[in-house]
Design an enzyme around this catalytic site. Structure first.
Site, PDB file in Angstrom:
ATOM      1  N   HIS A 109     -59.125 -29.846  20.118  1.00 22.85           N
ATOM      2  CA  HIS A 109     -58.174 -30.213  19.050  1.00 22.85           C
ATOM      3  C   HIS A 109     -58.512 -31.545  18.384  1.00 22.85           C
ATOM      4  O   HIS A 109     -57.643 -32.152  17.763  1.00 22.85           O
ATOM      5  CB  HIS A 109     -56.738 -30.252  19.608  1.00 22.85           C
ATOM      6  CG  HIS A 109     -56.183 -28.888  19.901  1.00 22.85           C
ATOM      7  ND1 HIS A 109     -55.015 -28.688  20.597  1.00 22.85           N
ATOM      8  CD2 HIS A 109     -56.636 -27.656  19.584  1.00 22.85           C
ATOM      9  CE1 HIS A 109     -54.771 -27.382  20.706  1.00 22.85           C
ATOM     10  NE2 HIS A 109     -55.744 -26.732  20.107  1.00 22.85           N
ATOM     11  N   CYS A 117     -64.444 -36.291   7.568  1.00 19.93           N
ATOM     12  CA  CYS A 117     -64.446 -36.300   6.111  1.00 19.93           C
ATOM     13  C   CYS A 117     -63.931 -34.960   5.609  1.00 19.93           C
ATOM     14  O   CYS A 117     -64.521 -33.909   5.897  1.00 19.93           O
ATOM     15  CB  CYS A 117     -65.849 -36.567   5.563  1.00 19.93           C
ATOM     16  SG  CYS A 117     -65.856 -36.510   3.749  1.00 19.93           S
ATOM     17  N   GLY A 175     -51.326 -28.834  33.042  1.00 18.16           N
ATOM     18  CA  GLY A 175     -50.461 -29.637  32.176  1.00 18.16           C
ATOM     19  C   GLY A 175     -50.365 -29.166  30.742  1.00 18.16           C
ATOM     20  O   GLY A 175     -50.378 -29.967  29.818  1.00 18.16           O
ATOM     21  N   SER A 177     -48.182 -26.356  28.072  1.00 22.96           N
ATOM     22  CA  SER A 177     -46.993 -25.506  28.001  1.00 22.96           C
ATOM     23  C   SER A 177     -47.322 -24.053  27.688  1.00 22.96           C
ATOM     24  O   SER A 177     -46.480 -23.178  27.817  1.00 22.96           O
ATOM     25  CB  SER A 177     -46.034 -26.043  26.928  1.00 22.96           C
ATOM     26  OG  SER A 177     -46.688 -26.060  25.674  1.00 22.96           O
TER      27      SER A 177
HETATM   28  N1  APR Z   1     -47.974 -33.065  35.475  1.00 19.12           N
HETATM   29  C1  APR Z   1     -48.204 -31.776  35.131  1.00 19.12           C
HETATM   30  N2  APR Z   1     -47.649 -31.190  34.059  1.00 19.12           N
HETATM   31  C2  APR Z   1     -46.810 -31.932  33.304  1.00 19.12           C
HETATM   32  C3  APR Z   1     -46.524 -33.283  33.585  1.00 19.12           C
HETATM   33  C4  APR Z   1     -47.142 -33.851  34.744  1.00 19.12           C
HETATM   34  N3  APR Z   1     -46.925 -35.110  35.119  1.00 19.12           N
HETATM   35  N4  APR Z   1     -45.656 -33.739  32.657  1.00 19.12           N
HETATM   36  C5  APR Z   1     -45.409 -32.733  31.812  1.00 19.12           C
HETATM   37  N5  APR Z   1     -46.108 -31.633  32.198  1.00 19.12           N
HETATM   38  C6  APR Z   1     -46.161 -30.315  31.569  1.00 19.12           C
HETATM   39  C7  APR Z   1     -44.899 -29.913  30.839  1.00 19.12           C
HETATM   40  O1  APR Z   1     -44.001 -29.281  31.754  1.00 19.12           O
HETATM   41  C8  APR Z   1     -45.429 -28.941  29.789  1.00 19.12           C
HETATM   42  O2  APR Z   1     -45.489 -27.619  30.302  1.00 19.12           O
HETATM   43  O3  APR Z   1     -47.167 -30.368  30.566  1.00 19.12           O
HETATM   44  C9  APR Z   1     -46.851 -29.459  29.538  1.00 19.12           C
HETATM   45  C10 APR Z   1     -47.034 -30.166  28.204  1.00 19.12           C
HETATM   46  O4  APR Z   1     -46.810 -29.249  27.167  1.00 19.12           O
HETATM   47  P1  APR Z   1     -46.903 -29.661  25.631  1.00 19.12           P
HETATM   48  O5  APR Z   1     -46.153 -30.938  25.395  1.00 19.12           O
HETATM   49  O6  APR Z   1     -46.533 -28.487  24.828  1.00 19.12           O
HETATM   50  O7  APR Z   1     -48.454 -30.043  25.419  1.00 19.12           O
HETATM   51  P2  APR Z   1     -49.691 -29.059  25.215  1.00 19.12           P
HETATM   52  O8  APR Z   1     -49.507 -27.786  25.941  1.00 19.12           O
HETATM   53  O9  APR Z   1     -50.910 -29.875  25.503  1.00 19.12           O
HETATM   54  O10 APR Z   1     -49.627 -28.792  23.653  1.00 19.12           O
HETATM   55  C11 APR Z   1     -50.607 -27.976  23.085  1.00 19.12           C
HETATM   56  O11 APR Z   1     -49.783 -28.323  20.878  1.00 19.12           O
HETATM   57  O12 APR Z   1     -48.843 -29.804  19.357  1.00 19.12           O
HETATM   58  C12 APR Z   1     -49.982 -29.124  19.720  1.00 19.12           C
HETATM   59  O13 APR Z   1     -52.203 -29.680  19.241  1.00 19.12           O
HETATM   60  C13 APR Z   1     -51.118 -30.061  20.028  1.00 19.12           C
HETATM   61  O14 APR Z   1     -52.785 -29.968  21.778  1.00 19.12           O
HETATM   62  C14 APR Z   1     -51.401 -29.805  21.499  1.00 19.12           C
HETATM   63  C15 APR Z   1     -50.924 -28.397  21.678  1.00 19.12           C
END
Ligand code: APR
Length: 232
Positions: A109, A117, A175, A177
Site C-alpha cells: 500500500h 509523481c 494484525g 481486520s
Molecule cells: N495486536 C494484534 N492485532 C491488533 C492489535 C495488537 N496489538 N491492535 C489492534 N489489532 C487488530 C485489530 O483488532 C484489527 O483487526 O488489528 C486490526 C487492524 O485493522 P485495521 O485498522 O482495519 O487495519 P488494516 O487491516 O491494516 O487496514 C487495511 O485499510 O485503510 C486501509 O490502506 C489502509 O492498509 C490499510 C487497510
C-alpha cells in the site's frame, strides 16, 4: 503441521499498534480523526490536496517518535533465520518492519517515506513535508504526491504477491481486520493452493472463518511466540 518451507506473512495496522501508530478502524471508524474517504482516495486528493498532503506529512513526522516493537523484531528474526522462502507483505505505510530489521519485505500500500509523481509514475525516497505542487526530479512536473495506494488504486507488486501465495506452504496474517481487498482475499488464494493458514490478531478478523487456526491476543506477545515455535 506438515513440512513448511515457503512462508508468506501478511501484516496490517495491528502489528504497529503497540508501537503507538493508530490503526485505521479504531473507535468511531476514524483514522487519526479523519474519515478514510477524506484522506485516502484519489477524489480527496483532487478535491483538497492541501488537506491530504498535510495529513500524510503528519503521519510521516510521527515516524520519528515511534519504534519497532517485539512483533516487528520477531519477524526480522524469522527473516534472518528462516532457510526457506519467506515474504513479508505489509499493508502498513510506516517503516517499522525495516527499522526492526526485516529484509524480505514488500509494502503493497505504499510508504510514507516515499513520494510518487502523479505524472510520470517515478517514486523516490522522501523525508520531511511534501507540499502539493512539489517538483518531480525525474520529469520536472509539479506533481509529487504521497506514495500511498488510495482506495480504488492498484496495490504494488501484485504479481510478486500472487506468485508467493501460489507457492506458500504457510500463510500467516497478523494484525489486520480483513476488511480491505485484495489483501483480505489472500487467505482464500493461499488455501486454494494448499497452504496452511494461521491468523494472529487481537480479535477475530472479518475473514477469520477462512483460517485453519486463529490465535487471539496482542501481536507483541503472539508473534514472538509463533516465531520461536517455528524456529525451534
Ligand atoms: N495486536 C494484534 N492485532 C491488533 C492489535 C495488537 N496489538 N491492535 C489492534 N489489532 C487488530 C485489530 O483488532 C484489527 O483487526 O488489528 C486490526 C487492524 O485493522 P485495521 O485498522 O482495519 O487495519 P488494516 O487491516 O491494516 O487496514 C487495511 O485499510 O485503510 C486501509 O490502506 C489502509 O492498509 C490499510 C487497510
Amino acid at each position: 503441521m506438515r513440512d513448511i518451507r515457503n512462508i508468506l506473512v501478511l501484516t496490517g495496522a495491528g502489528i504497529s499498534a503497540e508501537s503507538g501508530v493508530a490503526t485505521f478502524r479504531g473507535p468511531g471508524g476514524l483514522w487519526e480523526g479523519h474519515r478514510v474517504e477524506d484522506v485516502c482516495t484519489p477524489q480527496a486528493l483532487h478535491r483538497d490536496p492541501a488537506l491530504v498532503h498535510r495529513f500524510y506529512d503528519a503521519r510521516r513526522a510521527q515516524l520519528a517518535g515511534v519504534e519497532p516493537n517485539a512483533a516487528h523484531r520477531a519477524l526480522a528474526r524469522l527473516d534472518a533465520q528462516w532457510p526457506g522462502a519467506l515474504l513479508i507483505v505489509t499493508q502498513n505505510v510506516d517503516d517499522l518492519h525495516e527499522r526492526g530489521g526485516a529484509k524480505r519485505l514488500l509494502h503493497m500500500h505504499g510508504e510514507l517515506r516515499s513520494a510518487l509523481c502523479a505524472d510520470c509514475g517515478a517514486r523516490r525516497p522522501w523525508e520531511g513535508a511534501l507540499p502539493p505542487g512539489s517538483e518531480c526530479p525525474a520529469c520536472e512536473a509539479e506533481a509529487l504526491r504521497p506514495d500511498i495506494v488510495f482506495f480504488g488504486e492498484m496495490p504494488y507488486r501484485m504479481d510478486t504477491i500472487e506468485r508467493a501465495l501460489a507457492g506458500a506452504d504457510l500463510f500467516v496474517s497478523i494484525g489486520t481486520s480483513g476488511a480491505v481487498y485484495p489483501a483480505a482475499g489472500f487467505v482464500q488464494t493461499a488455501r486454494y493452493h494448499g497452504a496452511e493458514t494461521l491468523e494472529l490478531n487481537l480479535e477475530p478478523s472479518e475473514g477469520s472463518v477462512w483460517f485453519a487456526e486463529s490465535r487471539m491476543g496482542p501481536a507483541g506477545m503472539l508473534v514472538p511466540e509463533w516465531v520461536e515455535q517455528l524456529l525451534s
